[in-house]
Design a protein around this motif. Structure first.
Motif, PDB file in Angstrom:
ATOM      1  N   LEU A  12       0.831  -1.328  -0.009  1.00 43.06           N
ATOM      2  CA  LEU A  12      -0.010   0.053  -0.045  1.00 43.06           C
ATOM      3  C   LEU A  12       0.933   1.175  -0.177  1.00 43.06           C
ATOM      4  CD1 LEU A  12      -2.951   0.959   0.205  1.00 43.06           C
ATOM      5  CD2 LEU A  12      -2.941   1.205   2.590  1.00 43.06           C
ATOM      6  N   ASP A  13       2.008   1.152   0.628  1.00 41.75           N
ATOM      7  CA  ASP A  13       2.584   2.470   0.976  1.00 41.75           C
ATOM      8  C   ASP A  13       3.416   2.484  -0.485  1.00 41.75           C
ATOM      9  OD1 ASP A  13       1.865   2.960   3.334  1.00 41.75           O
ATOM     10  OD2 ASP A  13       3.381   1.679   4.485  1.00 41.75           O
ATOM     11  N   ARG A  14       3.576   1.523  -1.215  1.00 43.33           N
ATOM     12  CA  ARG A  14       4.749   1.852  -2.379  1.00 43.33           C
ATOM     13  C   ARG A  14       3.898   2.322  -3.627  1.00 43.33           C
ATOM     14  NH1 ARG A  14       7.437  -4.216  -2.128  1.00 43.33           N
ATOM     15  NH2 ARG A  14       8.242  -4.140   0.022  1.00 43.33           N
ATOM     16  N   MET A  15       2.622   2.681  -3.598  1.00 41.61           N
ATOM     17  CA  MET A  15       1.982   2.992  -4.815  1.00 41.61           C
ATOM     18  C   MET A  15       1.869   4.523  -4.730  1.00 41.61           C
ATOM     19  SD  MET A  15      -0.764  -0.160  -5.621  1.00 41.61           S
ATOM     20  CE  MET A  15      -1.522   0.042  -3.954  1.00 41.61           C
ATOM     21  N   ASP A  16       1.236   5.071  -5.821  1.00 42.35           N
ATOM     22  CA  ASP A  16       1.074   6.363  -5.857  1.00 42.35           C
ATOM     23  C   ASP A  16      -0.520   6.632  -5.261  1.00 42.35           C
ATOM     24  OD1 ASP A  16      -0.305   5.469  -7.819  1.00 42.35           O
ATOM     25  OD2 ASP A  16       0.718   6.753  -9.387  1.00 42.35           O
ATOM     26  N   PHE A  17      -0.892   7.909  -5.295  1.00 44.61           N
ATOM     27  CA  PHE A  17      -2.016   8.187  -4.611  1.00 44.61           C
ATOM     28  C   PHE A  17      -3.185   7.492  -5.584  1.00 44.61           C
ATOM     29  CE2 PHE A  17      -5.874  10.832  -4.576  1.00 44.61           C
ATOM     30  CZ  PHE A  17      -6.128  10.695  -3.364  1.00 44.61           C
ATOM     31  N   LEU A  18      -3.367   7.702  -7.012  1.00 46.74           N
ATOM     32  CA  LEU A  18      -4.044   7.080  -7.838  1.00 46.74           C
ATOM     33  C   LEU A  18      -4.356   5.877  -7.831  1.00 46.74           C
ATOM     34  CD1 LEU A  18      -6.419   8.068  -9.944  1.00 46.74           C
ATOM     35  CD2 LEU A  18      -4.615   8.058 -11.742  1.00 46.74           C
ATOM     36  N   ASN A  19      -3.176   5.268  -7.947  1.00 39.75           N
ATOM     37  CA  ASN A  19      -3.407   3.723  -7.915  1.00 39.75           C
ATOM     38  C   ASN A  19      -3.784   3.086  -6.706  1.00 39.75           C
ATOM     39  OD1 ASN A  19      -2.655   3.165 -10.801  1.00 39.75           O
ATOM     40  ND2 ASN A  19      -0.413   3.749 -10.159  1.00 39.75           N
ATOM     41  N   ARG A  20      -3.197   3.836  -5.621  1.00 35.61           N
ATOM     42  CA  ARG A  20      -3.698   3.383  -4.307  1.00 35.61           C
ATOM     43  C   ARG A  20      -5.254   3.659  -4.174  1.00 35.61           C
ATOM     44  NH1 ARG A  20      -1.098   6.812   0.401  1.00 35.61           N
ATOM     45  NH2 ARG A  20       0.909   5.848  -0.676  1.00 35.61           N
ATOM     46  N   TYR A  21      -5.797   4.598  -4.481  1.00 35.69           N
ATOM     47  CA  TYR A  21      -7.209   4.827  -4.358  1.00 35.69           C
ATOM     48  C   TYR A  21      -7.895   4.000  -5.147  1.00 35.69           C
ATOM     49  CZ  TYR A  21     -11.613   7.133  -4.758  1.00 35.69           C
ATOM     50  OH  TYR A  21     -13.027   7.475  -4.675  1.00 35.69           O
ATOM     51  N   ILE A  22      -7.539   3.703  -6.445  1.00 38.52           N
ATOM     52  CA  ILE A  22      -8.274   2.606  -7.170  1.00 38.52           C
ATOM     53  C   ILE A  22      -8.038   1.347  -6.651  1.00 38.52           C
ATOM     54  CG2 ILE A  22      -8.193   1.466  -9.462  1.00 38.52           C
ATOM     55  CD1 ILE A  22      -7.294   4.121 -10.743  1.00 38.52           C
ATOM     56  N   TYR A  23      -6.906   0.892  -6.213  1.00 40.78           N
ATOM     57  CA  TYR A  23      -6.682  -0.500  -5.722  1.00 40.78           C
ATOM     58  C   TYR A  23      -7.458  -0.633  -4.396  1.00 40.78           C
ATOM     59  CZ  TYR A  23      -4.252  -4.796  -4.214  1.00 40.78           C
ATOM     60  OH  TYR A  23      -3.860  -5.962  -3.991  1.00 40.78           O
ATOM     61  N   VAL A  24      -7.525   0.312  -3.539  1.00 40.00           N
ATOM     62  CA  VAL A  24      -8.346   0.254  -2.148  1.00 40.00           C
ATOM     63  C   VAL A  24      -9.855  -0.135  -2.690  1.00 40.00           C
ATOM     64  CG1 VAL A  24      -9.077   1.176  -0.102  1.00 40.00           C
ATOM     65  CG2 VAL A  24      -6.813   1.343  -0.884  1.00 40.00           C
ATOM     66  N   THR A  25     -10.428   0.798  -3.664  1.00 42.41           N
ATOM     67  CA  THR A  25     -11.784   0.705  -3.855  1.00 42.41           C
ATOM     68  C   THR A  25     -12.125  -0.595  -4.597  1.00 42.41           C
ATOM     69  OG1 THR A  25     -11.860   3.228  -4.327  1.00 42.41           O
ATOM     70  CG2 THR A  25     -13.397   1.952  -5.168  1.00 42.41           C
ATOM     71  N   VAL A  26     -11.314  -1.058  -5.307  1.00 39.65           N
ATOM     72  CA  VAL A  26     -11.448  -2.316  -6.229  1.00 39.65           C
ATOM     73  C   VAL A  26     -11.599  -3.466  -5.183  1.00 39.65           C
ATOM     74  CG1 VAL A  26     -10.465  -4.056  -8.022  1.00 39.65           C
ATOM     75  CG2 VAL A  26     -10.871  -1.474  -8.196  1.00 39.65           C
ATOM     76  N   VAL A  27     -10.487  -3.649  -4.182  1.00 40.28           N
ATOM     77  CA  VAL A  27     -10.308  -4.728  -3.413  1.00 40.28           C
ATOM     78  C   VAL A  27     -11.325  -4.875  -2.305  1.00 40.28           C
ATOM     79  CG1 VAL A  27      -8.719  -5.679  -1.264  1.00 40.28           C
ATOM     80  CG2 VAL A  27      -7.677  -4.993  -3.423  1.00 40.28           C
ATOM     81  N   VAL A  28     -11.873  -3.702  -1.625  1.00 38.18           N
ATOM     82  CA  VAL A  28     -12.893  -3.636  -0.821  1.00 38.18           C
ATOM     83  C   VAL A  28     -14.190  -4.041  -1.598  1.00 38.18           C
ATOM     84  CG1 VAL A  28     -14.463  -2.282   0.687  1.00 38.18           C
ATOM     85  CG2 VAL A  28     -11.860  -1.942   0.627  1.00 38.18           C
ATOM     86  N   GLY A  29     -14.430  -3.594  -2.827  1.00 41.02           N
ATOM     87  CA  GLY A  29     -15.699  -3.871  -3.359  1.00 41.02           C
ATOM     88  C   GLY A  29     -15.654  -5.158  -4.010  1.00 41.02           C
ATOM     89  N   ALA A  30     -14.548  -5.933  -4.110  1.00 41.89           N
ATOM     90  CA  ALA A  30     -14.331  -7.174  -4.703  1.00 41.89           C
ATOM     91  C   ALA A  30     -14.568  -8.022  -3.217  1.00 41.89           C
ATOM     92  CB  ALA A  30     -13.055  -7.446  -5.331  1.00 41.89           C
ATOM     93  N   LEU A  77      -9.690  -5.675 -13.229  1.00 39.85           N
ATOM     94  CA  LEU A  77      -8.975  -4.670 -12.882  1.00 39.85           C
ATOM     95  C   LEU A  77      -7.977  -5.176 -11.945  1.00 39.85           C
ATOM     96  CD1 LEU A  77     -11.369  -1.714 -12.144  1.00 39.85           C
ATOM     97  CD2 LEU A  77      -9.729  -1.800 -13.912  1.00 39.85           C
ATOM     98  N   LEU A  78      -8.266  -6.016 -11.106  1.00 38.41           N
ATOM     99  CA  LEU A  78      -7.224  -6.909 -10.311  1.00 38.41           C
ATOM    100  C   LEU A  78      -6.369  -7.347 -10.734  1.00 38.41           C
ATOM    101  CD1 LEU A  78      -9.297  -7.837  -7.135  1.00 38.41           C
ATOM    102  CD2 LEU A  78      -7.528  -6.198  -7.163  1.00 38.41           C
ATOM    103  N   LEU A  79      -6.571  -8.074 -11.807  1.00 39.06           N
ATOM    104  CA  LEU A  79      -5.504  -8.880 -12.935  1.00 39.06           C
ATOM    105  C   LEU A  79      -4.754  -7.984 -13.815  1.00 39.06           C
ATOM    106  CD1 LEU A  79      -4.661 -11.929 -13.065  1.00 39.06           C
ATOM    107  CD2 LEU A  79      -6.567 -12.087 -14.433  1.00 39.06           C
ATOM    108  N   LEU A  80      -5.359  -7.086 -14.455  1.00 38.95           N
ATOM    109  CA  LEU A  80      -4.676  -6.542 -15.437  1.00 38.95           C
ATOM    110  C   LEU A  80      -4.022  -5.158 -15.013  1.00 38.95           C
ATOM    111  CD1 LEU A  80      -7.049  -7.327 -18.201  1.00 38.95           C
ATOM    112  CD2 LEU A  80      -5.025  -8.568 -17.560  1.00 38.95           C
ATOM    113  N   ASN A  81      -4.169  -4.506 -13.915  1.00 38.03           N
ATOM    114  CA  ASN A  81      -3.617  -3.312 -13.511  1.00 38.03           C
ATOM    115  C   ASN A  81      -2.174  -3.341 -13.068  1.00 38.03           C
ATOM    116  OD1 ASN A  81      -3.386  -0.583 -12.626  1.00 38.03           O
ATOM    117  ND2 ASN A  81      -4.553  -0.782 -10.883  1.00 38.03           N
ATOM    118  N   ARG A  82      -1.498  -2.816 -14.136  1.00 37.75           N
ATOM    119  CA  ARG A  82       0.168  -3.320 -13.991  1.00 37.75           C
ATOM    120  C   ARG A  82       0.771  -1.952 -12.935  1.00 37.75           C
ATOM    121  NH1 ARG A  82       0.809  -7.992 -15.057  1.00 37.75           N
ATOM    122  NH2 ARG A  82      -0.204  -8.712 -17.226  1.00 37.75           N
TER     123      ARG A  82
END
Length: 238
Positions: free
Chosen positions: A121-139, A179-184
């Motif tokens: 979580l701490d290694r990603m930038d703000f945009l990718n972190r926001y997208i990743y948190v939203t996708v993981v919690v929603g999934a 998104l979880l699988l293809l978001n590089r």
């Protein structure tokens, strides 16, 4: 004196006859016992095998214990009886098996995603972190509800639940897992990819099998409705 000799000779003959009968009986009993012991020894020396009826009885007991309502008893006509329209089971066994194994796999998938989420979580930038948190919690929330609706809808042969499961799979599960699988940009790790690919396979299989099961179940419900309407009309005409 002659009378006494005659009595003694007659008694001796009777004793000899009784002795001969007793000897013959004893001999017959001994022969039968010898044959029985020999047969028992031969039977004990052979490997223990179950007869066809015993095996079939054991299979019937095991089948009834594991799958209630399913019997292997032979049918007189040689063909299994066709159930009535209202009692026919139209649930999809492949879909049910896929949902069952996906439910067992869900805790492993969730645990790996949670660990990986905390690690990167701490290694990603703000945009990718926001997208990743939203996708993981929603999934995570969506998967629990989706599998429950699909499992219960398939078991109860409920068309609305099964159709809702298929729509959730198509409109929510496929985009989120994609998104979880293809978001590089999310810095994907090896453990994350190891659990995302099997889950993507589960979702794809459930999408195809869910559509076929919902379509078949809807056609069955329509057939039941028409059959019930025809029966009511026939009763009114009589």
């Amino acid at each position: 004196m002659k009378f006494d000799l005659h009595i003694s000779s007659s008694l001796t003959c009777k004793l000899q006859k009784k002795s001969a009968i007793l000897f013959n009986t004893t001999l017959m009993i001994w022969k039968q016992h010898t044959r029985a012991s020999t047969a028992q020894q031969i039977q004990n020396s052979r490997p223990v095998t179950m007869s066809h009826s015993s095996r079939r009885w054991s299979v019937n007991i095991l089948t009834e214990a594991m799958f209630p309502g399913i019997g292997l008893e032979p049918v007189a006509s040689g063909r299994p009886p066709r159930p009535a329209l209202g009692a026919e089971l139209v649930a999809s066994l492949p879909l049910q098996m896929c949902l069952y194994f996906n439910i067992l796999y869900l805790p492993c998938w969730s645990a790996v995603l949670a660990v990986v989420f905390h690690a990167k979580l701490d290694r990603m930038d703000f945009l990718n972190r926001y997208i990743y948190v939203t996708v993981v919690v929603g999934a995570l929330l969506m998967e629990a509800a989706r599998l429950y609706v699909g499992y219960m809808g398939s078991l109860r042969e409920d068309v609305p639940d099964l159709a809702g499961f298929w729509l959730i799979t198509l409109l929510l599960a496929c985009p989120l897992h994609g998104l979880l699988l293809l978001n590089r940009g999310a810095l994907q790790l090896a453990p994350e990819l190891a659990v995302l690919w099997p889950q993507a396979v589960f979702v794809t299989a459930e999408l195809v099998l869910g559509y076929a099961a919902a379509r078949r179940l809807a056609q069955h419900q329509v057939s039941k409705f028409h059959a019930a309407s025809a029966a009511r009309q026939q009763q009114k005409s009589e």
